[in-house]
Design an enzyme around this catalytic site. Structure first.
Site, PDB file in Angstrom:
ATOM      1  N   ASN A 109       0.844  -1.195   0.000  1.00  0.00           N
ATOM      2  CA  ASN A 109       0.000   0.000   0.000  1.00  0.00           C
ATOM      3  C   ASN A 109       0.879   1.245   0.000  1.00  0.00           C
ATOM      4  O   ASN A 109       1.956   1.269   0.604  1.00  0.00           O
ATOM      5  CB  ASN A 109      -0.996  -0.007   1.165  1.00  0.00           C
ATOM      6  CG  ASN A 109      -0.353  -0.144   2.530  1.00  0.00           C
ATOM      7  OD1 ASN A 109       0.691  -0.764   2.676  1.00  0.00           O
ATOM      8  ND2 ASN A 109      -0.983   0.429   3.535  1.00  0.00           N
ATOM      9  N   GLU A 158       0.464   5.265   0.649  1.00  0.00           N
ATOM     10  CA  GLU A 158      -0.404   6.361   1.097  1.00  0.00           C
ATOM     11  C   GLU A 158       0.207   7.706   0.708  1.00  0.00           C
ATOM     12  O   GLU A 158       1.364   7.785   0.290  1.00  0.00           O
ATOM     13  CB  GLU A 158      -0.592   6.287   2.615  1.00  0.00           C
ATOM     14  CG  GLU A 158      -1.281   5.012   3.056  1.00  0.00           C
ATOM     15  CD  GLU A 158      -1.481   4.912   4.561  1.00  0.00           C
ATOM     16  OE1 GLU A 158      -2.218   4.022   4.987  1.00  0.00           O
ATOM     17  OE2 GLU A 158      -0.895   5.727   5.305  1.00  0.00           O
ATOM     18  N   GLU A 171      -2.996  -4.531  -3.092  1.00  0.00           N
ATOM     19  CA  GLU A 171      -3.558  -5.430  -4.108  1.00  0.00           C
ATOM     20  C   GLU A 171      -3.572  -4.755  -5.477  1.00  0.00           C
ATOM     21  O   GLU A 171      -3.307  -5.383  -6.501  1.00  0.00           O
ATOM     22  CB  GLU A 171      -4.986  -5.835  -3.719  1.00  0.00           C
ATOM     23  CG  GLU A 171      -5.074  -6.647  -2.441  1.00  0.00           C
ATOM     24  CD  GLU A 171      -5.181  -5.796  -1.170  1.00  0.00           C
ATOM     25  OE1 GLU A 171      -4.780  -4.606  -1.194  1.00  0.00           O
ATOM     26  OE2 GLU A 171      -5.672  -6.326  -0.166  1.00  0.00           O
ATOM     27  N   CYS A 201      -9.802  -4.994   0.896  1.00  0.00           N
ATOM     28  CA  CYS A 201     -10.935  -4.112   1.189  1.00  0.00           C
ATOM     29  C   CYS A 201     -12.011  -4.297   0.113  1.00  0.00           C
ATOM     30  O   CYS A 201     -11.811  -4.981  -0.895  1.00  0.00           O
ATOM     31  CB  CYS A 201     -10.469  -2.651   1.252  1.00  0.00           C
ATOM     32  SG  CYS A 201     -10.128  -1.910  -0.358  1.00  0.00           S
ATOM     33  N   CYS A 234     -11.006  -3.295  -3.496  1.00  0.00           N
ATOM     34  CA  CYS A 234     -10.104  -4.278  -4.114  1.00  0.00           C
ATOM     35  C   CYS A 234     -10.853  -5.547  -4.492  1.00  0.00           C
ATOM     36  O   CYS A 234     -10.587  -6.138  -5.544  1.00  0.00           O
ATOM     37  CB  CYS A 234      -8.956  -4.616  -3.168  1.00  0.00           C
ATOM     38  SG  CYS A 234      -7.746  -3.296  -3.039  1.00  0.00           S
TER      39      CYS A 234
HETATM   40 ZN    ZN Z   1      -8.013  -2.303  -1.066  1.00  0.00          ZN
END
Ligand code: ZN
Length: 128
Positions: free
Chosen positions: A44, A46, A56, A88, A91
């Site tokens: 990830n 950010e 992902e 999530c 995704c």
């Molecule tokens: Zn996600």
């Protein structure tokens, strides 16, 4: 294709160290296994404007860029690795387009493995 869940999961755990998550503090690493046998990792990423990219999607976009279109499994390691992490909702929807039967492999630091099928995690997915 015989999937080595532990090996795929270990790749997710290892790449998680490269996560850039200074805002949430929740690091995620994943390893996406393509039908070709190649594995694409992602973390990830950010940023200050809160338009972050999930691990992902990082992996998926890299794989797509490399010409991959078919995927069989995705391993995920999230947070401190003490619990099973899952993709999530966003995704799940994006991955669903590529394979509703994608195997979602969650792994903890203790190497406990949980395998779910994507379509079971996203009933009534949006499709065109
Ligand atoms: Zn996600």
């Amino acid at each position: 294709m015989k999937i080595d869940y532990k090996k795929l999961g270990q790749q997710a755990i290892e790449i998680k160290a490269n996560s850039y998550a200074p805002y949430s503090g929740y690091k995620v690493g994943c390893a996406l296994l393509a039908k070709s046998g190649k594995v694409y990792v992602g973390v990830n990423v950010e940023n200050a404007i809160y338009k972050s990219t999930c691990a992902e999607i990082t992996a998926l976009n890299t794989a797509i860029t490399e010409g991959e279109r078919e995927f069989v499994a995705l391993a995920v390691s999230g947070g401190d690795g003490s619990a099973f992490a899952l993709p999530c909702g966003l995704c799940r929807q994006i991955l669903y387009e590529h394979n509703p039967d994608l195997e979602i492999v969650s792994i903890t630091n203790d190497k406990a493995i949980q395998v779910k099928i994507l379509k079971d995690l996203l009933p009534y997915a949006f499709t065109l």
